[in-house]
Scaffold this active site. Structure first.
Site, short mmCIF file in Angstrom:
data_model
loop_
_atom_site.label_atom_id
_atom_site.label_comp_id
_atom_site.label_asym_id
_atom_site.label_seq_id
_atom_site.Cartn_x
_atom_site.Cartn_y
_atom_site.Cartn_z
CG HIS A 176 -1.69 -1.24 1.42
ND1 HIS A 176 -2.91 -1.51 0.86
CD2 HIS A 176 -1.35 -2.36 2.13
CE1 HIS A 176 -3.30 -2.73 1.22
NE2 HIS A 176 -2.36 -3.26 1.98
CB SER A 297 13.71 22.00 -15.73
OG SER A 297 12.94 23.17 -15.86
CD GLU A 310 9.60 11.79 -15.76
OE1 GLU A 310 8.66 12.44 -15.33
OE2 GLU A 310 10.67 12.31 -16.13
#
Ligand code: ARG
Length: 477
Positions: A176, A297, A310
């Site tokens: 979880h 970035s 990703e």
């Protein structure tokens, strides 16, 4: 000029012979194909990827035809030389592909006839584009599965090497996404080894069904020539021959099975990606990926983004999409071949290319993963991850598991109040909860003790992880 109501045969003949028709199938047509329909129906822009497999299939077909006496040895020689020349033209980017000739099969056949005349026109004897294309796809996929297998094996080896370095590294294991029990980082990595090993197995199993030859099935009903399919299969290295001509030209289940296997691999890569992304965040800070696998970035100078995982996670979506496209394409088609099947190629080729690239980049990236051992250890000390061990300890001292569960719950509550981890409580503090607790309790509730106690097949103790790595190495030899 023909008089009215009179059939002017010469006029008719001139019209159909001189119209701009497809020379490979235009015989029964009176009108040329509508320009846009030509473009709409053409597959050459994407099926030319099959060209060398098409030539390989044609060489084998022609050899077999000459052996059974349908072609003379001189015709075979001209065909073979012509096909060799075409292969040379294609590999040297000198071949002129034409949309008018619809697909890779007709482009090659037309060029062959240009090169060697009538023998070129004989190549298609006893064959249809329907069994030809099914054969080409299988030859292509067979090769691609081999390439993909090499990449999976590289990844499997990289995982074993990394797991070996990390077998003593302790991290929190999660359920979880809550810290559950401490595990060895090596053990966690071996979970992926197991997944990719099953994927490897599935690919090898599917290979048998890919490596089965449709050639000889003709359009759908076989052929009236005295062909020798065993011989063609032998030349092409097919293990088996499709046993029903209608099935052979119609079904693409072998490709769908591959796409399903590819989806499973991408699903596993995607889960792994997700963890690498989380772990490399400042919040987890369990690992670092090298700059060479990350990007920055354009606005935030501090950023180092895990682009590779990703992208892999994202690409899992398109591979799943391709699987659904193929299943939907096949569903509801009546037997035997339908033009719908031309739509099998783009999703299949895209799946192959995407999967290959993702496995390749992962196999390169895994060896570069740097663990931050101290951070992982400190994280495992948060969340009372050895509570089950304390309960098991009490059970071994004679308590029932339910009572032990209750007592440990109270001890955890106490530790939370004290702002400590359960494993950091002193013997004095622990004894308050049960007098049977002795100093040996720390062998059970320390992180190391918890790991070492799980010393059975499939368990997380460093000793078992080491054995699992050895077994893993043997299994992929
Ligand atoms: N380009 C076609 C395909 O990819 C080849 C088979 C064409 N067969 C036919 N009967 N039109 O499926």
């Amino acid at each position: 000029m023909c008089s009215e109501n009179e059939i002017c045969f010469n006029d008719f003949k001139n019209r159909i012979m001189n119209s701009d028709k497809n020379h490979l199938w235009g015989g029964r047509f009176n009108e040329p194909t509508e320009e846009f329909v030509k473009i709409f129906g053409a597959s050459i822009s994407f099926d030319k990827i099959l060209a060398l497999y098409d030539i390989e299939g044609s060489q084998a077909h022609a050899t077999m035809l000459s052996e059974v006496g349908v072609l003379t040895s001189n015709e075979l020689k001209q065909i073979s030389e012509g096909l060799d020349q075409i292969k040379h033209e294609i590999t040297n980017d000198q071949f002129e592909w034409s949309v008018d000739l619809e697909d890779v099969h007709m482009n090659i056949e037309a060029r062959l006839t240009e090169i060697c005349g009538d023998p070129g026109k004989k190549l298609h004897t006893g064959r249809s584009r329907n069994d030809q294309v099914a054969t080409d796809i299988r030859l292509y996929l067979r090769d691609q599965v081999r390439n993909i297998t090499t990449e999976i094996e590289r990844l499997l080896n990289a995982l074993l090497d990394l797991a070996d370095q990390e077998k003593e590294t302790i991290m929190p294991g999660f359920t979880h996404l809550q810290a559950a029990q401490p595990v060895s980082f090596g053990h966690h990595l071996l979970a992926y080894f197991e997944m990719f090993k099953r994927d490897h197995e599935r690919l090898q199993d599917g290979y048998k069904r890919i490596n089965t030859m449709p050639l000889g099935s003709g359009a759908l009903a076989g052929t009236s020539y005295p062909i020798n399919r065993e011989r063609t299969a032998e030349i092409l290295g097919f293990e088996r021959i499709c046993l029903n001509s209608i099935d052979a030209v119609s079904d693409r289940d072998f490709a769908i099975e591959f796409a399903a296997n590819a989806s499973l691999i991408m699903m596993h890569l995607s889960r792994f990606s997700e963890e690498l992304i989380q772990w490399s965040s400042a919040q987890f800070d369990f690992i670092s990926l090298p700059d060479s696998f990350c990007t920055g970035s354009s606005i935030m100078p501090q950023k180092k983004n895990p682009d590779v995982p990703e992208l892999v996670r994202g690409k899992a979506g398109r591979v799943n999409g391709n699987l659904v496209a193929l299943l939907t394409l096949m569903k509801g088609q009546p037997l035997a071949y339908n033009k719908d099947n031309q739509e099998d190629k783009e999703p299949l080729f895209d799946t192959v290319e995407t999967l290959h690239a993702c496995l390749h980049v992962f196999a390169d990236m895994v060896p570069t993963i740097q663990s931050k051992k101290e951070n992982m250890y400190q994280s495992a000390l948060k969340g009372h991850t050895t509570a089950t061990d304390l309960a098991d300890y009490l059970v071994k001292k004679g308590m029932t598991f339910r009572d032990a569960h209750e007592i440990v719950g109270k001890a955890v509550s106490y530790a939370i109040n004290e702002n400590k981890d359960l494993s950091e409580l002193s013997l004095k503090e622990l004894k308050v909860f049960d007098s049977s607790i002795e100093s040996d309790v720390f062998d059970a509730i320390s992180l190391e003790g918890s790991l070492n106690a799980r010393n059975h097949l499939g368990g997380t103790s460093p000793k078992q992880v080491s054995l699992a790595i050895n077994a893993g190495r043997k299994s992929i030899k």
